[in-house]
Design an enzyme around this catalytic site. Structure first.
Site, PDB file in Angstrom:
ATOM      1  N   LYS A 115       0.819  -1.208   0.000  1.00 44.51           N
ATOM      2  CA  LYS A 115       0.000   0.000   0.000  1.00 44.51           C
ATOM      3  C   LYS A 115       0.867   1.278   0.000  1.00 44.51           C
ATOM      4  O   LYS A 115       2.070   1.195   0.203  1.00 44.51           O
ATOM      5  CB  LYS A 115      -0.947  -0.030   1.214  1.00 44.51           C
ATOM      6  CG  LYS A 115      -1.956  -1.171   1.152  1.00 44.51           C
ATOM      7  CD  LYS A 115      -2.873  -1.041  -0.064  1.00 44.51           C
ATOM      8  CE  LYS A 115      -4.038  -2.014  -0.063  1.00 44.51           C
ATOM      9  NZ  LYS A 115      -3.698  -3.400  -0.365  1.00 44.51           N
TER      10      LYS A 115
HETATM   11  C1  LIG Z   1      -9.568  -2.278  -1.653  1.00 37.01           C
HETATM   12  C2  LIG Z   1      -9.016  -2.959  -0.435  1.00 37.01           C
HETATM   13  N1  LIG Z   1      -9.730  -2.937   0.689  1.00 37.01           N
HETATM   14  C3  LIG Z   1      -9.287  -3.523   1.821  1.00 37.01           C
HETATM   15  C4  LIG Z   1      -8.081  -4.174   1.852  1.00 37.01           C
HETATM   16  C5  LIG Z   1      -7.656  -4.844   3.121  1.00 37.01           C
HETATM   17  O1  LIG Z   1      -6.542  -4.259   3.707  1.00 37.01           O
HETATM   18  P1  LIG Z   1      -5.629  -5.101   4.708  1.00 37.01           P
HETATM   19  O2  LIG Z   1      -4.832  -6.075   3.899  1.00 37.01           O
HETATM   20  O3  LIG Z   1      -4.768  -4.076   5.376  1.00 37.01           O
HETATM   21  O4  LIG Z   1      -6.535  -5.780   5.655  1.00 37.01           O
HETATM   22  C6  LIG Z   1      -7.295  -4.224   0.704  1.00 37.01           C
HETATM   23  C7  LIG Z   1      -6.008  -4.931   0.723  1.00 37.01           C
HETATM   24  O5  LIG Z   1      -5.470  -5.381  -0.225  1.00 37.01           O
HETATM   25  C8  LIG Z   1      -7.777  -3.602  -0.477  1.00 37.01           C
HETATM   26  O6  LIG Z   1      -7.080  -3.624  -1.609  1.00 37.01           O
END
Ligand SMILES: Cc1ncc(COP(=O)(O)O)c(C=O)c1O
Length: 414
Positions: free
Chosen positions: A212
């Site tokens: 990210k």
């Molecule tokens: C659009 C989106 N929402 C939520 C998430 C979830 O984030 P995390 O991996 O920090 O839980 C991701 C992760 O890839 C994502 O791309």
């Protein structure tokens, strides 16, 4: 091969005349595999983590508090609650606004499963919505069609870092008395009509997963201007224990605590926050670097009719978390999957954002979704490829990607 199309100019003028197909085997090219992503971790982050380890305070503590304060200031919001993933942030946000069993929550099909999965934690129903054909963001018209008496909230996802049309989404939400939880996993820093993402919806959730815009390995942040929701998220992030439970092992703290709710174990560690504090300082620089890569790609593919570049809405300041190209597959003799393999053979890592949720067995079979229910997302899925875009990429890396895409197009164009 019939080749009546104009030749593709190279991204690097020096190579424009001897433009040729690269050898297929990356090992024979002699250059290393270019991964889809690697985080940029500098000495500042390493130093900060080492200091935290030496301090003896490894779990939630002052570093997390500092990360929350810095993050809230950066976004321009009142409250920031740090948690151990973006998924946890989404879960806590839905809990805070009162989603319950039997509710419906509107979620784009063009997203990662986390966005919809958290709705299922409540035994509520994620109601999938198609995307716009150009930006791939959630389609406001389809949101309107999917609203029922049971709908409680909308979770717009700012795909690739390009903000959704938040004016339209907020207007629909307010008219139907729905809450808006923004999934801003890709959107740091993004703006809608000049407003920072994180200052518009009811709660906005960020992710610090390794790929990210800023990374703590795993981590997330929920931001809001609503004190009550912020406190609820804070309490629920640490077992539902009374306020500031994390302080109980400090001088200021007390041994006494009370469990007020059946909460979760979602707190961020100080080790991760130590990374986050330093990454946040670099957030704007990282964004500028990604912007430059996007501009180079835009230029490199401008004269390649087989490659559709990302469409940027005028209202959005794009975070360029992802650079998603669309293949004009009808102009090529290979499909999207084969194109990815060809890129891999040239040593270029890629990804696909996303395999729409309605095509995954769980969502397809549980909710009986059909590909034709989401024509834009289904059509996009066969054409999209996410190219590497991250600050660590060198000018050579960028040129390698452009050259590889161009050479594959040249080899396989109809
Ligand atoms: C659009 C989106 N929402 C939520 C998430 C979830 O984030 P995390 O991996 O920090 O839980 C991701 C992760 O890839 C994502 O791309």
């Amino acid at each position: 091969m019939q080749n009546t199309k104009p030749a593709i100019p190279s991204a690097r003028p020096s190579r424009s005349r001897d433009f040729k197909v690269l050898p297929r085997d990356p090992i024979s090219v002699g250059s290393k595999f270019l991964p889809f992503h690697t985080p940029e971790i500098g000495t500042e982050e390493i130093q900060s983590v080492v200091e935290t380890l030496q301090s003896g305070w490894l779990t939630t503590g002052q570093k997390v508090k500092r990360f929350e304060t810095d993050f809230a200031r950066y976004i321009g919001c009142q409250h920031a609650v740090a948690v151990n993933s973006g998924t946890a942030a989404l879960h806590l946000a839905l809990d805070a606004v009162g989603v319950q069993e039997g509710d419906e929550v509107i979620v784009p099909t063009m997203t990662f499963t986390a966005t919809a999965e958290v709705v299922l934690y409540f035994k509520a129903k994620p109601v999938l919505v198609d995307c716009e054909p150009d930006t791939f963001n959630i389609d406001p018209l389809d949101i309107e069609r999917k609203i029922t008496a049971k709908t409680k909230a909308i979770i717009p996802v700012h795909m690739a870092g390009q903000s959704c049309n938040m004016d339209r989404i907020m207007e629909i939400a307010r008219r139907h008395k729905l809450k808006v939880i923004e999934d801003a996993a890709h959107a740091l820093p993004s703006r809608f009509n000049g407003k920072m993402i994180g200052t518009i919806g009811d709660v906005t959730c960020f992710s610090f997963y390794v790929t990210k815009p800023i990374a703590t390995g795993e981590g997330g942040m929920a931001v809001t201007d609503n004190l009550e929701w912020a406190e609820r998220m804070r309490v629920m992030s640490l077992h539902g224990i009374s306020k500031d439970a994390w302080k109980r092992y400090t001088n200021e703290g007390s041994w006494f605590y009370e469990v007020q709710f059946p909460g979760f174990k979602y707190n961020l560690t100080d080790i991760a926050a130590a990374l986050g504090i330093e990454q946040l300082k670099k957030c704007d620089r990282f964004w500028q670097a990604r912007k430059q890569i996007a501009a180079a790609y835009d230029e490199g593919f401008a004269a390649v009719p087989e490659i559709q570049r990302p469409v940027c809405a005028a209202y959005s300041q794009h975070a360029w978390h992802l650079y998603v190209i669309q293949l004009e597959t009808e102009r090529l003799r290979i499909n999207r999957a084969e194109f990815i393999t060809a890129l891999k053979n040239q040593g270029i890592g890629t990804s696909v954002h996303f395999i729409p949720l309605h095509l995954h067995p769980y969502y397809r079979d549980t909710f009986d979704y059909k590909p034709d229910d989401f024509p834009n997302a289904t059509a996009a899925y066969d054409r999209i490829i996410s190219l590497p875009i991250y600050p660590k990429m060198t000018a050579d890396d960028i040129s390698r990607v452009i050259d590889a895409v161009q050479s594959i197009v040249l080899e396989y164009r109809r």
